[in-house]
Scaffold this motif. Structure first.
Motif, PDB file in Angstrom:
ATOM      1  N   LYS A 162       0.857  -1.154   0.268  1.00 48.08           N
ATOM      2  CA  LYS A 162      -0.103  -0.011   0.103  1.00 48.08           C
ATOM      3  C   LYS A 162       0.731   1.401   0.182  1.00 48.08           C
ATOM      4  O   LYS A 162       0.784   2.274  -0.654  1.00 48.08           O
ATOM      5  CB  LYS A 162      -0.940  -0.016   1.370  1.00 48.08           C
ATOM      6  N   VAL A 163       1.798   1.201   0.824  1.00 47.13           N
ATOM      7  CA  VAL A 163       2.845   2.499   0.833  1.00 47.13           C
ATOM      8  C   VAL A 163       3.620   2.454  -0.467  1.00 47.13           C
ATOM      9  O   VAL A 163       3.822   3.638  -1.121  1.00 47.13           O
ATOM     10  CB  VAL A 163       3.833   2.039   1.915  1.00 47.13           C
ATOM     11  N   PHE A 164       3.906   1.339  -1.205  1.00 46.37           N
ATOM     12  CA  PHE A 164       4.683   1.377  -2.286  1.00 46.37           C
ATOM     13  C   PHE A 164       3.696   1.872  -3.384  1.00 46.37           C
ATOM     14  O   PHE A 164       3.982   2.991  -4.217  1.00 46.37           O
ATOM     15  CB  PHE A 164       5.189   0.137  -2.665  1.00 46.37           C
ATOM     16  N   ASN A 165       2.559   1.550  -3.447  1.00 43.70           N
ATOM     17  CA  ASN A 165       1.711   1.676  -4.761  1.00 43.70           C
ATOM     18  C   ASN A 165       1.209   3.075  -4.648  1.00 43.70           C
ATOM     19  O   ASN A 165       1.068   3.878  -5.601  1.00 43.70           O
ATOM     20  CB  ASN A 165       0.468   0.721  -4.669  1.00 43.70           C
ATOM     21  N   SER A 166       1.164   3.698  -3.348  1.00 47.75           N
ATOM     22  CA  SER A 166       0.394   5.240  -3.345  1.00 47.75           C
ATOM     23  C   SER A 166       1.614   5.881  -3.753  1.00 47.75           C
ATOM     24  O   SER A 166       1.365   7.066  -4.137  1.00 47.75           O
ATOM     25  CB  SER A 166      -0.045   5.380  -1.936  1.00 47.75           C
TER      26      SER A 166
END
Length: 182
Positions: free
Chosen positions: A164-168
């Protein structure tokens, strides 16, 4: 009574070193070991592997066992104050040209790595570790759980949070690039 063969019988240390060197090097590089000290950290991992090879019982894959060793060695190595980077590492221009990388390509790579480093920095240590082992080193959640000594569901939860951190972050970087923001 004949003793049973060890899991690494018939495999030389040299073969293990040659097979897993890239894996160990990437792990050290991705865990914050300064560029100029990566080779030292990798050597230290293989010194430990060599010293403990006779005690390898085969309860996990050799790669998973080595990952567990390198996790502890690299974590301790990064914590030492003298091993923290003092400034940015500047890649040698001759080395880049010898690899067939143009200055423009080198600049693009550097920008992409800076984005990746920024995204990894936004993750907690436990999220970053799981993300690197899964996405970069291609270890399964079962193998990661074994390396970290945690439940497989814990690995999956940490990996979901890290993704989630990476994709955002990727979405923000793409939007920023699209609109020319910095």
């Amino acid at each position: 009574m004949a003793s049973s063969p060890t899991p690494t019988e018939g495999i030389s240390f040299r073969e293990i070193h040659d097979t897993y060197y890239g894996f160990v090097w990437r792990y050290a590089a991705n865990r914050g070991v300064p560029q100029m000290a990566i080779d030292d950290a990798v050597q230290e991992v293989f010194v430990v592997v060599h010293g403990r090879l006779a005690s390898f019982e085969g309860r996990s894959s050799l790669k998973t066992w080595i990952a567990g060793i390198e996790q502890h060695v690299v974590r301790g190595y990064v914590r030492k104050a003298g091993n923290r980077p003092a400034g940015d590492y500047l890649a040698d221009e001759d080395q880049l040209l010898a690899q067939g990388i143009s200055p423009a390509e080198a600049l693009e790579r550097k920008a992409a790595l800076e984005i990746l480093d920024g995204l990894l920095d936004k993750m907690s240590d436990i999220q970053r570790e799981v993300f690197i082992l899964n996405e970069i080193e291609q270890l399964s959640s079962v193998e990661i759980a074994e390396v970290l000594g945690v439940n497989e569901n814990t690995v999956r939860t940490r990996l979901l949070a890290a993704r989630k951190v990476f994709n955002s972050g990727v979405a923000r970087a793409q939007a920023s690039q699209k609109w020319g923001d910095k």
